[in-house]
Design an enzyme around this catalytic site. Structure first.
Site, short mmCIF file in Angstrom:
data_model
loop_
_atom_site.label_atom_id
_atom_site.label_comp_id
_atom_site.label_asym_id
_atom_site.label_seq_id
_atom_site.Cartn_x
_atom_site.Cartn_y
_atom_site.Cartn_z
N ASP A 86 0.81 -1.22 0.00
CA ASP A 86 0.00 0.00 0.00
C ASP A 86 0.84 1.27 0.00
O ASP A 86 1.98 1.29 0.47
CB ASP A 86 -0.97 0.01 1.19
CG ASP A 86 -0.26 -0.20 2.54
OD1 ASP A 86 0.71 -0.97 2.61
OD2 ASP A 86 -0.70 0.41 3.53
N GLU A 144 -0.75 -2.02 5.18
CA GLU A 144 0.22 -1.99 6.28
C GLU A 144 0.13 -0.69 7.06
O GLU A 144 0.37 -0.67 8.27
CB GLU A 144 1.65 -2.15 5.73
CG GLU A 144 2.71 -2.39 6.80
CD GLU A 144 3.14 -1.13 7.56
OE1 GLU A 144 3.38 -1.21 8.78
OE2 GLU A 144 3.20 -0.05 6.94
ZN LIG Z 1 6.45 1.23 5.22
#
Ligand SMILES: [Zn+2]
Length: 405
Positions: A86, A144
């Site tokens: 991401d 994340e």
């Molecule tokens: Zn990172």
């Protein structure tokens, strides 16, 4: 049998030979960043890149993850390699020719290098299938940056994707500053902090500012809680297993002569061991409740656990150091002298299985690692050359662990 010199030399030179392709994939990812748990364009690029490798590929249901299993020629255990995918809600100002074409989204944390690097590691491993006894699970993870994507993928079964629980897991993070391109760092034990959030509401009773004795003023209580939390940090926790509490937001009232009914405090809490991480919520609540009770008020404490401590098994950190040195020379590896206060959701994987997380320098050659814009900056730039390093290390970690049986 650990990997021998010839095997390490071949991995290094093959990763370098793949670099133009790896960099091209990274640039394609970088142009079209996506944030959060749904990354359809990113997922499509990963699926397309893995297609020729003959892997067992599946996609997530609650998030746009990709899990690919590479089977070796012979049976053996399974290991896991992970890349987060991401981007961040940042408008890019890096000036790169392949800069983001999506306003308000940027691969400012280098996860585009992680994705392209894991594809390259898959290519290195697929070319060595005949030598592999066991399986490699490739974990391409969305979300994340605060969305707990790793936890969601564990719930969807990534750790058992090969048909059995993986025996080890490895992941890496590129750094746009601090380390020169190609330098590798890790450490045994805690590498990254746990990061929690606490929201405290002090409940009082509003009134006229001239007659506080007829009200229950939450403002001095909130102020006392802020200071009491700092005293808690220094008086209740070992200085060598520290806690950081930062109150980043405090809010109460509307004007100078009205006592508000309540006050709110928001803080981030960083810890570096699971023992302390486990103690903190109760102690924070006790301080807040005790201070409020001393003045006849009450509090609501909403303690939200974030990512756990990211902790490396010592023998796996040793493996990283040995293989990094074997691939790129002893001086390429630096043992981190202390943990970093950032956090990372690969921690959820390392809670379940042994493994290691490591950092790879990607500071552009024209910048000083001490002053280059760091990860998450709109100006952050990451050197493609790191893509000749990370994939070789990941593939070496998988092969070396599998060779132990
Ligand atoms: Zn990172």
């Amino acid at each position: 049998m650990p990997l021998d010199r010839a095997a390490l030399d071949a991995l290094r030179s093959d990763a370098r030979a793949l670099l133009p392709d790896t960099a091209a994939l990274r640039h394609a990812l970088h142009r079209t960043p996506e944030t959060g748990l749904e990354l359809p364009r990113t997922q499509a690029l990963v699926l397309e890149a893995l297609e020729p490798l003959g892997l067992e590929v599946s996609t997530g249901t609650g998030l746009s993850s990709v899990v690919a299993v590479l089977r070796g020629a012979r049976p053996g255990p399974a290991v896991l390699l992970r890349a987060d995918m991401d981007a961040l809600p940042v408008t890019e100002e890096s000036g790169e020719p392949f800069a983001s074409e999506v306003p308000g989204a940027m691969h400012a944390c280098g996860h585009d290098l992680h994705v392209a690097g894991l594809v390259a590691a898959a290519r290195l491993l697929a070319a060595r299938r005949e030598e592999i006894a066991g399986s490699v699970v490739l974990m391409f993870q969305p979300g994340e940056e605060g969305d707990h994507g790793a936890r969601l993928m564990i719930a969807e079964g990534v750790l058992d994707a090969a048909g059995e629980r993986v025996v080890a897991a490895y992941g890496l993070h590129v750094l746009s500053a601090i380390l020169p391109t190609g330098a590798i760092t890790s450490r045994p034990g805690t590498l990254l902090a746990a990061a929690d959030t606490v929201h405290v509401t002090v409940h009082g009773r509003g009134g006229h500012g001239s007659m506080p004795h007829l009200a229950l003023d939450p403002v001095p209580v909130a102020a006392e809680i802020v200071l009491a939390l700092q005293a808690m940090v220094t008086r209740q926790f070992d200085v060598f297993d520290p806690v950081v509490v930062t109150v980043g937001r405090i809010e109460a009232g509307t004007t100078d002569n009205v006592i508000p009914a309540d006050a709110r405090i928001e803080a981030t809490v960083r810890t570096f061991s699971e023992a302390v991480h486990g103690l903190v919520p109760e102690r924070v609540a006790r301080v807040c409740e005790g201070v409020a009770a001393a003045h006849g008020l009450s509090v609501t404490v909403d303690y939200r656990r974030g990512y756990p401590v990211t902790s490396n098994r010592p023998e796996e950190a040793d493996r990283v150091a040995r293989l990094a040195g074997g691939l790129f020379g002893e001086r390429s590896y630096v043992t981190a002298p202390q943990p970093l206060a950032g956090s990372e959701d690969f921690a959820y994987v390392l809670e379940q299985v042994p493994g290691a997380y490591l950092g790879v320098g990607a500071t552009p050659a024209d910048l000083d690692p001490r002053t280059a814009p760091y990860n998450h900056s709109a100006h952050a730039r990451f050197e493609d050359g790191a893509l000749a390093v990370g994939p070789a290390v990941l593939a070496a970690l998988a092969l070396d662990r599998l060779a132990e049986g």
